[in-house]
Design an enzyme around this catalytic site. Sequence first.
Site, PDB file in Angstrom:
ATOM      1  N   ASP A  68      26.214  11.743 -14.846  1.00  0.00           N
ATOM      2  CA  ASP A  68      25.126  12.322 -15.649  1.00  0.00           C
ATOM      3  C   ASP A  68      23.954  12.509 -14.692  1.00  0.00           C
ATOM      4  OD1 ASP A  68      23.018  12.875 -17.390  1.00  0.00           O
ATOM      5  OD2 ASP A  68      23.700  11.460 -18.918  1.00  0.00           O
ATOM      6  N   ARG A  73      31.830  11.620 -21.321  1.00  0.00           N
ATOM      7  CA  ARG A  73      30.749  12.387 -21.951  1.00  0.00           C
ATOM      8  C   ARG A  73      30.726  13.766 -21.301  1.00  0.00           C
ATOM      9  NH1 ARG A  73      27.140   8.926 -21.480  1.00  0.00           N
ATOM     10  NH2 ARG A  73      25.884   9.575 -19.689  1.00  0.00           N
ATOM     11  N   GLU A 128      28.164  17.082 -21.251  1.00  0.00           N
ATOM     12  CA  GLU A 128      26.808  17.480 -21.647  1.00  0.00           C
ATOM     13  C   GLU A 128      26.419  18.803 -21.013  1.00  0.00           C
ATOM     14  OE1 GLU A 128      22.288  15.579 -21.584  1.00  0.00           O
ATOM     15  OE2 GLU A 128      23.808  14.834 -20.185  1.00  0.00           O
ATOM     16  N   HIS A 178      19.213  16.145 -27.412  1.00  0.00           N
ATOM     17  CA  HIS A 178      17.765  15.952 -27.432  1.00  0.00           C
ATOM     18  C   HIS A 178      17.111  17.228 -26.915  1.00  0.00           C
ATOM     19  CE1 HIS A 178      18.037  15.367 -23.041  1.00  0.00           C
ATOM     20  NE2 HIS A 178      19.018  14.517 -23.286  1.00  0.00           N
ATOM     21  N   ASP A 210       0.816  -1.208   0.000  1.00  0.00           N
ATOM     22  CA  ASP A 210       0.000   0.000   0.000  1.00  0.00           C
ATOM     23  C   ASP A 210       0.855   1.266   0.000  1.00  0.00           C
ATOM     24  OD1 ASP A 210       0.999  -0.300   2.531  1.00  0.00           O
ATOM     25  OD2 ASP A 210      -0.896   0.079   3.577  1.00  0.00           O
ATOM     26  N   GLU A 247      25.782  16.776 -26.146  1.00  0.00           N
ATOM     27  CA  GLU A 247      26.442  15.779 -25.298  1.00  0.00           C
ATOM     28  C   GLU A 247      27.222  14.730 -26.078  1.00  0.00           C
ATOM     29  OE1 GLU A 247      23.635  12.957 -23.480  1.00  0.00           O
ATOM     30  OE2 GLU A 247      22.023  14.212 -24.234  1.00  0.00           O
ATOM     31  N   ASP A 262      19.962  18.783 -17.212  1.00  0.00           N
ATOM     32  CA  ASP A 262      20.589  17.532 -17.652  1.00  0.00           C
ATOM     33  C   ASP A 262      22.056  17.826 -17.946  1.00  0.00           C
ATOM     34  OD1 ASP A 262      21.202  15.054 -18.656  1.00  0.00           O
ATOM     35  OD2 ASP A 262      19.825  15.128 -20.351  1.00  0.00           O
ATOM     36  N   HIS A 318      26.001   7.072 -29.922  1.00  0.00           N
ATOM     37  CA  HIS A 318      24.736   7.771 -29.718  1.00  0.00           C
ATOM     38  C   HIS A 318      24.754   9.124 -30.425  1.00  0.00           C
ATOM     39  CE1 HIS A 318      26.467  10.551 -26.685  1.00  0.00           C
ATOM     40  NE2 HIS A 318      27.067   9.500 -26.161  1.00  0.00           N
ATOM     41  N   HIS A 328      23.800   3.786 -20.099  1.00  0.00           N
ATOM     42  CA  HIS A 328      22.713   4.003 -19.142  1.00  0.00           C
ATOM     43  C   HIS A 328      22.973   3.286 -17.821  1.00  0.00           C
ATOM     44  CE1 HIS A 328      19.773   5.022 -22.660  1.00  0.00           C
ATOM     45  NE2 HIS A 328      20.561   6.019 -22.337  1.00  0.00           N
ATOM     46  N   TYR A 371      33.666   6.299 -25.644  1.00  0.00           N
ATOM     47  CA  TYR A 371      33.598   5.187 -24.704  1.00  0.00           C
ATOM     48  C   TYR A 371      34.484   4.064 -25.239  1.00  0.00           C
ATOM     49  CZ  TYR A 371      29.469   8.056 -24.123  1.00  0.00           C
ATOM     50  OH  TYR A 371      28.628   9.125 -23.992  1.00  0.00           O
ATOM     51  N   HIS A 430      13.831  14.205 -21.811  1.00  0.00           N
ATOM     52  CA  HIS A 430      13.782  14.010 -23.262  1.00  0.00           C
ATOM     53  C   HIS A 430      12.461  14.622 -23.691  1.00  0.00           C
ATOM     54  CE1 HIS A 430      16.736  10.357 -23.201  1.00  0.00           C
ATOM     55  NE2 HIS A 430      17.313  11.509 -22.899  1.00  0.00           N
TER      56      HIS A 430
END
Length: 434
Positions: free
Chosen positions: A256, A402, A404, A350, A36, A381, A267, A346, A239, A385, A357
Amino acid sequence: MFNLNEFKTRRHQLLKTMGDGVAVIPTSPELIRNRDSHYPYRFDSYFYYLTGFKEPEALLVLIAGEEPRSILFCRDKDIEREIWDGFRYGADAARLEFGFDQAYSFNALDELMPKLLTNQSKLFYSLGADSAWDARVTTWLNQVKAQARSGASAPDEVLDVRKLVDEMRLYKTRYELDLMQQSANIAARAHARAMRYVRAGQMEYELEAEFLHEFYRSGAQAPAYTSIVAGGANACTLHYNANNCLLNDGDLLLIDAGCELDGYASDITRTFPVNGKFSAAQRDVYELVLAAQNAAIAQVKPANHWNSPHEAALDVLVQGLIDLKLCHGSKDAVLESGAYRQFYMHRTGHWLGLDVHDAGEYKDKAGDWRKLEAGMTLTVEPGCYIRPADNVPEHFWNIGIRIEDDVLVTESGCDIITIGAPKTIADIEAIMRG
């Protein structure tokens, strides 16, 4: 920072775009986490964009035409439930506070909605977004159709209301930009905090806790998404979010993370050495990614198309990968073969706004990349890698980087709204020295 005129203006704009017909836009349901206990509630972005109303069990109805109306259905005022669950506006107070023409109890939906749908030419509704709402709306429409002998007619056309709102959400107002700037400032401070705090021997989740501390102490309501705190090889998983590994001396740490303030997301990604000093190989790759990001940001300006920043970043990255002997052959050959995708798989950004996003199409109806225009907000970004592989020199293994930032398209170019997060090697190493 609630601004009633902002939300009324949005509803007026949507009503004008609709021309005639009725729009039905529900908010998100509460979700059970276990037994609950509920997950923390987060409103539906489309509903909130048009209402500013944060309570669950609510629905917006907009009736376009010669006499346009905005109608809210919401939970009843209930003192007993408020003792347990907190404040509720109720229909009367919500109508006044949020500027609706009419407001009714959520419990009256099934009674009133067939009447509101009767003799409307079009229904603006996001079919397929929620099966429970689809079933309920279908029931209302069937009730209207059942009255055909008495002259009642149901809408004979169903249009996706989100497509109309998507286009509105692409262009940020001053009100939205102020919120996004505040969100960006909070997130930038959190990244700087992490750089000052990190030490070898800590766990990734300890750094995540520093972000949560900065977000909440600064007034943000939540992370904008699950934070990525990835040390060493984990940074090569795009991710990654387990955030449960040891941080080792000599490794890089990719974080990130952004926050949400009154619905609006920031972001940011920064990558820095756990021990405060980039190695030679780390420095080479970092400078390459930073150069790619600078080239991409330089292409964020009106009249350039959406893909221009990605193309600029890719051009720099591919040449750099060749120079580092991670890719081989001419730039054109590497681009054509896609060999660079071993290290950069990638795209470069975005849309950003109420959703991390965010809403909005990337191509126009003809299939061409849409042009960037003032008021649009996006991320930039690029990354690199480098997983262990037979064709990769060992000193590059497990370097994941990365960088960004959040960027606003202006009339003359762009503004980086996350500029407060340290980014150059000199600035990162200086803040880490204390």
